[in-house]
Enzyme design. Structure first.
Site, PDB file in Angstrom:
ATOM      1  N   ASP A   1     -38.464  -5.283  -0.914  1.00 40.69           N
ATOM      2  CA  ASP A   1     -37.083  -4.851  -1.114  1.00 40.69           C
ATOM      3  C   ASP A   1     -36.588  -4.468   0.294  1.00 40.69           C
ATOM      4  OD1 ASP A   1     -34.718  -3.728  -2.321  1.00 40.69           O
ATOM      5  OD2 ASP A   1     -35.639  -1.754  -2.050  1.00 40.69           O
TER       6      ASP A   1
ATOM      7  N   ASP B   1     -33.321  -2.161   1.160  1.00 36.81           N
ATOM      8  CA  ASP B   1     -32.781  -0.803   1.286  1.00 36.81           C
ATOM      9  C   ASP B   1     -33.815   0.238   0.850  1.00 36.81           C
ATOM     10  OD1 ASP B   1     -30.151  -1.747   2.011  1.00 36.81           O
ATOM     11  OD2 ASP B   1     -29.816  -2.257  -0.082  1.00 36.81           O
TER      12      ASP B   1
HETATM   13  C1  G6P Z   1     -29.547  -2.507  -3.258  1.00 37.16           C
HETATM   14  C2  G6P Z   1     -29.397  -1.014  -3.155  1.00 37.16           C
HETATM   15  C3  G6P Z   1     -28.329  -0.496  -4.093  1.00 37.16           C
HETATM   16  C4  G6P Z   1     -27.040  -1.281  -3.899  1.00 37.16           C
HETATM   17  C5  G6P Z   1     -27.288  -2.749  -4.131  1.00 37.16           C
HETATM   18  C6  G6P Z   1     -26.036  -3.595  -3.903  1.00 37.16           C
HETATM   19  O1  G6P Z   1     -30.201  -2.803  -4.434  1.00 37.16           O
HETATM   20  O2  G6P Z   1     -30.630  -0.366  -3.469  1.00 37.16           O
HETATM   21  O3  G6P Z   1     -28.130   0.864  -3.831  1.00 37.16           O
HETATM   22  O4  G6P Z   1     -26.035  -0.821  -4.800  1.00 37.16           O
HETATM   23  O5  G6P Z   1     -28.299  -3.187  -3.222  1.00 37.16           O
HETATM   24  O6  G6P Z   1     -25.687  -3.528  -2.564  1.00 37.16           O
HETATM   25  P1  G6P Z   1     -24.329  -4.070  -1.967  1.00 37.16           P
HETATM   26  O7  G6P Z   1     -24.546  -3.987  -0.464  1.00 37.16           O
HETATM   27  O8  G6P Z   1     -24.169  -5.482  -2.431  1.00 37.16           O
HETATM   28  O9  G6P Z   1     -23.255  -3.174  -2.439  1.00 37.16           O
HETATM   29 MG    MG Z   2     -34.329  -0.249  -2.391  1.00 36.12          MG
END
Ligand code: G6P
Ligand code: MG
Length: 219
Positions: A14, A16
């Site tokens: 993953d 983030d």
């Molecule tokens: C990841 C993060 C989430 C986020 C999602 C969408 O999964 O953990 O916190 O909401 O990505 O990200 P974006 O940059 O497309 O808003």
């Molecule tokens: Mg994450």
């Protein structure tokens, strides 16, 4: 241990909260929006947003308020959060790669283990580019092509397909509850990093990736 005796040939990361601390920027951007809307939002609620798409995250936040928004307004609010987030990630540099991650990547490459990124973030490529890691992975899932977000296993199965490794021979690394469920449902070995309560369903729980041998010893 699950998948005992299996020779792992692929590692799916993953982004983030695993490769870099953008989970914090997502939180700060949502917090700014929630404050503007006068909706209660804290780090505990934020744990449920990790790994969850932008619009689904907004829905979770709005549950704590009493205002009703149209779909158009919801898209406007999600775009607003994304603008805050994009401003924050502009300052990301290779120094923001979390401790141990570069070492781990280099060691995996030396061992000819395939590596992929499975993030539902539409900003994933920008973040990887700013980190100087865009060319480091064998495959990066295109979030635009994923129909079902985590906890659905689709994104991890797509990553396994991308690196041409059977799901049972992959290890997935996540910091979110939804992500760990997705890895488990994909039939992979799950490694959870970060908040141990959030990743309690993981096969292996680590504080972080600062010690690459935690992962290398599994291979
Ligand atoms: C990841 C993060 C989430 C986020 C999602 C969408 O999964 O953990 O916190 O909401 O990505 O990200 P974006 O940059 O497309 O808003
Ligand atoms: Mg994450």
């Amino acid at each position: 241990m699950k998948n005992k005796g299996i020779k792992y040939k692929g590692i799916i990361f993953d982004l983030d909260g695993v490769i870099t601390d953008t989970a914090e920027y997502h939180y700060l951007a949502w917090k700014k929006l929630a404050d503007e809307l006068n909706i209660y939002f804290d780090r505990k609620i934020n744990e449920n947003l990790k790994g969850v798409s932008r619009l689904e995250s907004l829905e979770i936040i709005l549950k704590n308020g009493d205002k009703v928004f149209s779909d158009e307004e919801k898209h406007y609010l999600a775009d607003k959060k994304n603008d805050y987030y994009k401003e924050m990630i502009k300052k990301i540099t290779p120094q923001d790669i979390l401790p141990g991650v570069c070492d781990l990547i280099n060691n995996l490459k030396e061992r000819e283990i395939k590596i992929a990124v499975a993030s539902v973030s539409k900003n994933a490529k920008t973040v990887l580019d700013n980190l100087g890691l865009l060319d480091s992975f064998d495959y990066i899932v295109d979030a635009e092509k994923i129909k079902n977000g985590k906890p659905d296993p689709e994104i991890f199965l797509n990553a396994a397909d991308g690196i041409k490794v059977e799901p049972c021979c992959c290890i997935g690394i996540e910091d979110s509850k939804a992500g760990i469920e997705a890895i488990n449902r994909a039939g992979m070995l799950s490694v959870g990093v970060g908040n141990p309560e959030t990743v309690e369903e993981a096969d292996i729980i680590l504080k972080d990736l600062s010690n690459p041998s935690d992962i290398l010893n599994l291979i």
